[in-house]
Design a protein around this motif. Structure first.
Motif, mmCIF file in Angstrom:
data_model
loop_
_atom_site.group_PDB
_atom_site.id
_atom_site.type_symbol
_atom_site.label_atom_id
_atom_site.label_comp_id
_atom_site.label_asym_id
_atom_site.label_seq_id
_atom_site.Cartn_x
_atom_site.Cartn_y
_atom_site.Cartn_z
ATOM 1 N N ARG A 29 0.805 -1.222 0.000
ATOM 2 C CA ARG A 29 0.000 0.000 0.000
ATOM 3 C C ARG A 29 0.837 1.271 0.000
ATOM 4 O O ARG A 29 0.312 2.342 -0.222
ATOM 5 C CB ARG A 29 -1.005 -0.013 1.141
ATOM 6 C CG ARG A 29 -0.414 0.135 2.520
ATOM 7 C CD ARG A 29 -1.528 0.166 3.573
ATOM 8 N NE ARG A 29 -0.988 0.233 4.889
ATOM 9 C CZ ARG A 29 -0.749 -0.812 5.652
ATOM 10 N NH1 ARG A 29 -1.011 -2.011 5.208
ATOM 11 N NH2 ARG A 29 -0.241 -0.672 6.848
ATOM 12 N N GLU A 30 2.133 1.173 0.245
ATOM 13 C CA GLU A 30 2.982 2.355 0.254
ATOM 14 C C GLU A 30 3.601 2.631 -1.115
ATOM 15 O O GLU A 30 4.342 3.580 -1.276
ATOM 16 C CB GLU A 30 4.107 2.186 1.278
ATOM 17 C CG GLU A 30 3.610 1.996 2.698
ATOM 18 C CD GLU A 30 2.807 3.172 3.221
ATOM 19 O OE1 GLU A 30 3.156 4.317 2.888
ATOM 20 O OE2 GLU A 30 1.825 2.945 3.939
ATOM 21 N N CYS A 31 3.315 1.811 -2.108
ATOM 22 C CA CYS A 31 3.949 1.972 -3.414
ATOM 23 C C CYS A 31 3.115 2.870 -4.331
ATOM 24 O O CYS A 31 1.941 3.106 -4.106
ATOM 25 C CB CYS A 31 4.166 0.609 -4.057
ATOM 26 S SG CYS A 31 2.650 -0.264 -4.392
ATOM 27 N N VAL A 32 3.789 3.362 -5.374
ATOM 28 C CA VAL A 32 3.131 4.142 -6.410
ATOM 29 C C VAL A 32 3.153 3.287 -7.669
ATOM 30 O O VAL A 32 4.212 2.792 -8.071
ATOM 31 C CB VAL A 32 3.849 5.483 -6.642
ATOM 32 C CG1 VAL A 32 3.215 6.240 -7.796
ATOM 33 C CG2 VAL A 32 3.824 6.317 -5.371
ATOM 34 N N TRP A 48 6.539 0.722 -11.133
ATOM 35 C CA TRP A 48 6.312 0.365 -9.726
ATOM 36 C C TRP A 48 7.380 1.044 -8.900
ATOM 37 O O TRP A 48 8.565 0.868 -9.158
ATOM 38 C CB TRP A 48 6.399 -1.146 -9.593
ATOM 39 C CG TRP A 48 6.287 -1.681 -8.208
ATOM 40 C CD1 TRP A 48 7.252 -1.668 -7.250
ATOM 41 C CD2 TRP A 48 5.163 -2.317 -7.623
ATOM 42 N NE1 TRP A 48 6.794 -2.250 -6.106
ATOM 43 C CE2 TRP A 48 5.513 -2.664 -6.315
ATOM 44 C CE3 TRP A 48 3.891 -2.632 -8.099
ATOM 45 C CZ2 TRP A 48 4.628 -3.316 -5.461
ATOM 46 C CZ3 TRP A 48 3.025 -3.277 -7.246
ATOM 47 C CH2 TRP A 48 3.385 -3.612 -5.946
ATOM 48 N N SER A 49 6.986 1.796 -7.904
ATOM 49 C CA SER A 49 7.954 2.473 -7.045
ATOM 50 C C SER A 49 7.543 2.314 -5.591
ATOM 51 O O SER A 49 6.454 2.718 -5.204
ATOM 52 C CB SER A 49 8.028 3.959 -7.402
ATOM 53 O OG SER A 49 8.949 4.614 -6.576
ATOM 54 N N ASP A 50 8.427 1.706 -4.812
ATOM 55 C CA ASP A 50 8.211 1.515 -3.385
ATOM 56 C C ASP A 50 9.496 1.932 -2.685
ATOM 57 O O ASP A 50 10.516 1.257 -2.803
ATOM 58 C CB ASP A 50 7.868 0.059 -3.088
ATOM 59 C CG ASP A 50 7.568 -0.202 -1.621
ATOM 60 O OD1 ASP A 50 7.867 0.666 -0.779
ATOM 61 O OD2 ASP A 50 7.043 -1.278 -1.313
ATOM 62 N N CYS A 72 -5.370 -6.538 -3.958
ATOM 63 C CA CYS A 72 -4.943 -5.824 -5.163
ATOM 64 C C CYS A 72 -4.053 -4.650 -4.772
ATOM 65 O O CYS A 72 -4.448 -3.796 -3.979
ATOM 66 C CB CYS A 72 -6.169 -5.336 -5.925
ATOM 67 S SG CYS A 72 -5.776 -4.357 -7.391
ATOM 68 N N ALA A 73 -2.832 -4.616 -5.327
ATOM 69 C CA ALA A 73 -1.883 -3.551 -5.010
ATOM 70 C C ALA A 73 -2.333 -2.206 -5.564
ATOM 71 O O ALA A 73 -1.941 -1.161 -5.053
ATOM 72 C CB ALA A 73 -0.499 -3.901 -5.567
ATOM 73 N N ASN A 97 8.934 -7.567 -5.900
ATOM 74 C CA ASN A 97 7.473 -7.494 -5.797
ATOM 75 C C ASN A 97 6.791 -8.665 -6.495
ATOM 76 O O ASN A 97 5.637 -8.576 -6.886
ATOM 77 C CB ASN A 97 6.966 -6.163 -6.346
ATOM 78 C CG ASN A 97 7.234 -5.996 -7.829
ATOM 79 O OD1 ASN A 97 8.038 -6.719 -8.430
ATOM 80 N ND2 ASN A 97 6.584 -5.017 -8.435
ATOM 81 N N ILE A 98 7.480 -9.790 -6.628
ATOM 82 C CA ILE A 98 6.962 -10.939 -7.374
ATOM 83 C C ILE A 98 5.642 -11.463 -6.801
ATOM 84 O O ILE A 98 4.833 -12.039 -7.525
ATOM 85 C CB ILE A 98 8.017 -12.074 -7.456
ATOM 86 C CG1 ILE A 98 7.627 -13.107 -8.519
ATOM 87 C CG2 ILE A 98 8.237 -12.728 -6.100
ATOM 88 C CD1 ILE A 98 7.698 -12.616 -9.926
ATOM 89 N N GLU A 99 5.374 -11.243 -5.532
ATOM 90 C CA GLU A 99 4.127 -11.717 -4.917
ATOM 91 C C GLU A 99 2.962 -10.752 -5.127
ATOM 92 O O GLU A 99 1.824 -11.067 -4.779
ATOM 93 C CB GLU A 99 4.329 -11.949 -3.415
ATOM 94 C CG GLU A 99 5.290 -13.087 -3.115
ATOM 95 C CD GLU A 99 4.791 -14.436 -3.632
ATOM 96 O OE1 GLU A 99 3.586 -14.720 -3.498
ATOM 97 O OE2 GLU A 99 5.616 -15.192 -4.174
ATOM 98 N N ALA A 100 3.214 -9.580 -5.691
ATOM 99 C CA ALA A 100 2.156 -8.581 -5.890
ATOM 100 C C ALA A 100 1.162 -9.044 -6.945
ATOM 101 O O ALA A 100 1.511 -9.762 -7.886
ATOM 102 C CB ALA A 100 2.770 -7.249 -6.302
ATOM 103 N N MET A 101 -0.082 -8.613 -6.783
ATOM 104 C CA MET A 101 -1.138 -8.899 -7.754
ATOM 105 C C MET A 101 -1.981 -7.644 -7.946
ATOM 106 O O MET A 101 -2.176 -6.871 -7.013
ATOM 107 C CB MET A 101 -2.050 -10.024 -7.262
ATOM 108 C CG MET A 101 -1.406 -11.376 -7.152
ATOM 109 S SD MET A 101 -2.593 -12.683 -6.719
ATOM 110 C CE MET A 101 -2.759 -12.423 -4.950
ATOM 111 N N ILE A 102 -2.453 -7.472 -9.166
ATOM 112 C CA ILE A 102 -3.403 -6.402 -9.490
ATOM 113 C C ILE A 102 -4.594 -7.065 -10.158
ATOM 114 O O ILE A 102 -4.428 -7.821 -11.123
ATOM 115 C CB ILE A 102 -2.792 -5.348 -10.431
ATOM 116 C CG1 ILE A 102 -1.610 -4.634 -9.768
ATOM 117 C CG2 ILE A 102 -3.853 -4.336 -10.860
ATOM 118 C CD1 ILE A 102 -0.887 -3.657 -10.681
#
Length: 116
Positions: A29-32, A48-50, A72-73, A97-102
Motif C-alpha cells: 500500500r505504500e507503493c506508487v 512500480w515504485s516503493d 490488489c496492489a 514485488n513478485i508476490e504482488a497482484m493487481i
C-alpha cells in the motif's frame, strides 16, 4: 513535498488518478503504481515504485489466474483464488514485488492518459 496537504498532513499517493484505500492487509500500500502500456488483455507494462523495497521503471506484468487469495496492489480490493489478475513476469533476478497482484478489472479500468 507533493504529498503534503495545506495543513501539513501526509496525503495518500495518487496512482493513475485513483487514490489507493488506506489500511487493510496489503503489503504494497505504500507503493506508487502507474500503468504505462497495455498489450491487449494478456500483459501490461507497469511502473512500480516503493521507497522501502524496490523501484521498476518499466516492469512487464502478465495476466493469469490467482492461485491464492490476496489484496490488489492498485485498488486495495480483496483478491480470491481464481480471480483474473496481473502479476510481475518472473525474470532473473527475481523481482522483489513478485508476490504482488493487481486485479485485471482494476488494471484494465485505468485510462493510460490519466496521471501524465
Amino acid at each position: 513535498m507533493a504529498l503534503l496537504s495545506n495543513e501539513g498532513e501526509i496525503q495518500a499517493p495518487v496512482v493513475s488518478s485513483c487514490l489507493r484505500p488506506q489500511g487493510g492487509e496489503c503489503n504494497f500500500r505504500e507503493c506508487v503504481i502507474r500503468v504505462l502500456e497495455r498489450h491487449g488483455r494478456s500483459s501490461a507494462t507497469v511502473a512500480w515504485s516503493d521507497a522501502t523495497s524496490c523501484c521498476y521503471g518499466e516492469q512487464h506484468w502478465r495476466r493469469c489466474v490467482a492461485k491464492k487469495a490476496g489484496v490488489c496492489a492498485l485498488s486495495g480490493q480483496a483478491i480470491k483464488r481464481g480471480h483474473a489478475v496481473y502479476r510481475p513476469k518472473r525474470v532473473q533476478p527475481t523481482p522483489l514485488n513478485i508476490e504482488a497482484m493487481i486485479l485485471a478489472t482494476a488494471l484494465e479500468a485505468v485510462s493510460l492518459e490519466e496521471g501524465f
